[in-house]
Motif scaffolding. Sequence first.
Motif, short mmCIF file in Angstrom:
data_model
loop_
_atom_site.label_atom_id
_atom_site.label_comp_id
_atom_site.label_asym_id
_atom_site.label_seq_id
_atom_site.Cartn_x
_atom_site.Cartn_y
_atom_site.Cartn_z
N SER A 1 43.91 39.98 46.87
CA SER A 1 44.40 40.74 45.74
C SER A 1 45.91 40.83 45.76
O SER A 1 46.52 41.19 46.74
CB SER A 1 43.82 42.16 45.79
N SER A 2 46.50 40.48 44.60
CA SER A 2 47.91 40.75 44.40
C SER A 2 48.01 41.89 43.41
O SER A 2 49.00 42.09 42.74
CB SER A 2 48.58 39.51 43.82
N ALA A 3 46.91 42.59 43.24
CA ALA A 3 46.74 43.39 42.04
C ALA A 3 47.07 44.85 42.21
O ALA A 3 46.99 45.40 43.29
CB ALA A 3 45.29 43.30 41.60
N SER A 4 47.42 45.43 41.11
CA SER A 4 47.50 46.88 41.01
C SER A 4 46.17 47.37 40.46
O SER A 4 45.27 46.59 40.18
CB SER A 4 48.63 47.27 40.05
N LEU A 5 46.09 48.67 40.27
CA LEU A 5 44.88 49.29 39.75
C LEU A 5 44.45 48.68 38.42
O LEU A 5 43.29 48.54 38.13
CB LEU A 5 45.15 50.78 39.57
N LEU A 6 45.43 48.32 37.58
CA LEU A 6 45.11 47.94 36.22
C LEU A 6 44.80 46.45 36.06
O LEU A 6 44.63 45.98 34.96
CB LEU A 6 46.28 48.31 35.29
N ALA A 7 44.78 45.70 37.15
CA ALA A 7 44.49 44.28 37.03
C ALA A 7 43.00 44.09 36.75
O ALA A 7 42.18 44.23 37.64
CB ALA A 7 44.89 43.56 38.30
N SER A 8 42.65 43.78 35.52
CA SER A 8 41.25 43.61 35.15
C SER A 8 40.79 42.21 35.50
O SER A 8 41.49 41.24 35.20
CB SER A 8 41.08 43.84 33.65
N PRO A 9 39.63 42.06 36.11
CA PRO A 9 39.11 40.72 36.36
C PRO A 9 38.91 40.01 35.03
O PRO A 9 38.21 40.53 34.16
CB PRO A 9 37.77 40.99 37.05
N PRO A 10 39.52 38.84 34.80
CA PRO A 10 39.40 38.17 33.50
C PRO A 10 37.95 37.85 33.15
O PRO A 10 37.22 37.27 33.96
CB PRO A 10 40.23 36.90 33.68
N LEU A 11 37.55 38.21 31.93
CA LEU A 11 36.16 38.05 31.48
C LEU A 11 36.17 37.88 29.97
O LEU A 11 36.85 38.62 29.26
CB LEU A 11 35.36 39.30 31.87
N ALA A 12 35.41 36.91 29.45
CA ALA A 12 35.35 36.70 28.00
C ALA A 12 34.02 36.05 27.64
O ALA A 12 33.67 34.98 28.16
CB ALA A 12 36.51 35.82 27.53
N TRP A 13 33.27 36.70 26.73
CA TRP A 13 32.00 36.15 26.26
C TRP A 13 32.27 35.32 25.02
O TRP A 13 32.91 35.77 24.08
CB TRP A 13 31.03 37.29 25.92
N GLN A 14 31.77 34.10 25.03
CA GLN A 14 31.93 33.18 23.91
C GLN A 14 31.36 33.81 22.64
O GLN A 14 30.26 34.36 22.65
CB GLN A 14 31.18 31.90 24.25
N PRO A 15 32.09 33.75 21.50
CA PRO A 15 31.59 34.38 20.27
C PRO A 15 30.19 33.94 19.85
O PRO A 15 29.39 34.75 19.39
CB PRO A 15 32.64 33.98 19.22
N ARG A 16 29.86 32.66 20.04
CA ARG A 16 28.53 32.21 19.65
C ARG A 16 27.47 32.64 20.66
O ARG A 16 26.27 32.48 20.42
CB ARG A 16 28.51 30.71 19.46
N GLY A 17 27.89 33.16 21.82
CA GLY A 17 26.96 33.80 22.74
C GLY A 17 26.42 32.95 23.86
O GLY A 17 25.67 33.44 24.70
N ALA A 18 26.74 31.64 23.91
CA ALA A 18 26.11 30.78 24.90
C ALA A 18 26.67 30.96 26.30
O ALA A 18 25.93 30.90 27.29
CB ALA A 18 26.25 29.32 24.47
N LEU A 19 27.98 31.20 26.43
CA LEU A 19 28.62 31.19 27.74
C LEU A 19 29.47 32.44 27.96
O LEU A 19 30.07 32.97 27.02
CB LEU A 19 29.52 29.96 27.90
N ILE A 20 29.53 32.87 29.21
CA ILE A 20 30.43 33.95 29.64
C ILE A 20 31.41 33.34 30.63
O ILE A 20 30.99 32.71 31.61
CB ILE A 20 29.66 35.09 30.32
N ALA A 21 32.70 33.51 30.39
CA ALA A 21 33.72 32.94 31.28
C ALA A 21 34.31 34.04 32.15
O ALA A 21 34.61 35.14 31.67
CB ALA A 21 34.83 32.27 30.46
N ALA A 22 34.47 33.76 33.44
CA ALA A 22 35.11 34.68 34.37
C ALA A 22 36.03 33.86 35.26
O ALA A 22 35.76 32.70 35.56
CB ALA A 22 34.08 35.42 35.21
N ALA A 23 37.16 34.45 35.69
CA ALA A 23 38.17 33.70 36.44
C ALA A 23 38.20 34.14 37.90
O ALA A 23 37.95 35.29 38.23
CB ALA A 23 39.55 33.88 35.82
N VAL A 24 38.55 33.19 38.76
CA VAL A 24 38.71 33.45 40.19
C VAL A 24 40.08 32.94 40.62
O VAL A 24 40.70 32.12 39.95
CB VAL A 24 37.61 32.76 41.03
#
Length: 281
Positions: A205-228
Amino acid sequence: GGGGGGGGGEEEENDEDGPALPARADIVGMEYVIELAGVCIAASSGELLLVAPDPDAALNGGAGGIGIGADCVPECVGVVASGLRAMCWNPDGELLMLATGAGTIICMTKDFFVLSEAPVGGGGIGGGDAGGIAANLSWRGDGQFVASLVGELGHGNGDGGGGEGAGGGPTLQVWGREDLELHSTGETTSLPLVSGVSSGASYSSSASLLASPPLAWQPRGALIAAAVVPAPDNGSGGGEVVLFERNGLRRGSFKLPAAGASRTATQLAWSLDSALLAVVV
């Protein structure tokens, strides 16, 4: 209490109400909500604010004639004692989802009444330190499911190494609308799902409290993307974006260039037609 607006001309200007926020607070979420004709703001200290025009002024001005301006007064519509870590409105504007510092998610109506609350997964969550939670939320395009990525911020060295002990990476989970019935849990991978949140030896972690784990659900609903993101001492190159299906199964992934502007993805966003994924580094 916000001025109920029904009282006539005898009301004195009461400056004893105090500010909507008691002190400086970091903002963890802010969205314009068409149904409320106002901006909803979530503060890390736990306050949920609504900044909207006076309803009476809106009536006099006609539909669409009133916007956010100097006459809008912030109103505190609720407070979560453990603090807030993420906020996300349903696409239809009828439901609000919150992630709290106590490791729970809360579903509310647009009138800010609680419908349901559920504990979320993730290493060491629920163990009392409300300040140690980082979170992100994303609705599916039709508003029937919401994904959560919630984890415990690392404290330097973690004692145990696995995904279940303190310091473990956040867990991807998918929940049903309104009742928060757990629909699925993300398939575990050799590289923990985390960006800016500690996950033990391989990711840091290089993060502060407010560093949200990146997350985005595809509008058409097929895929959820998350970053590492790899730790600086990990020679595996740049960060990685992992794609999941709604049932939690891993669908694929791609690596970010190791020589790019940053090895850390801070935000993910899909295009409206779901054809493109933007990665902010």
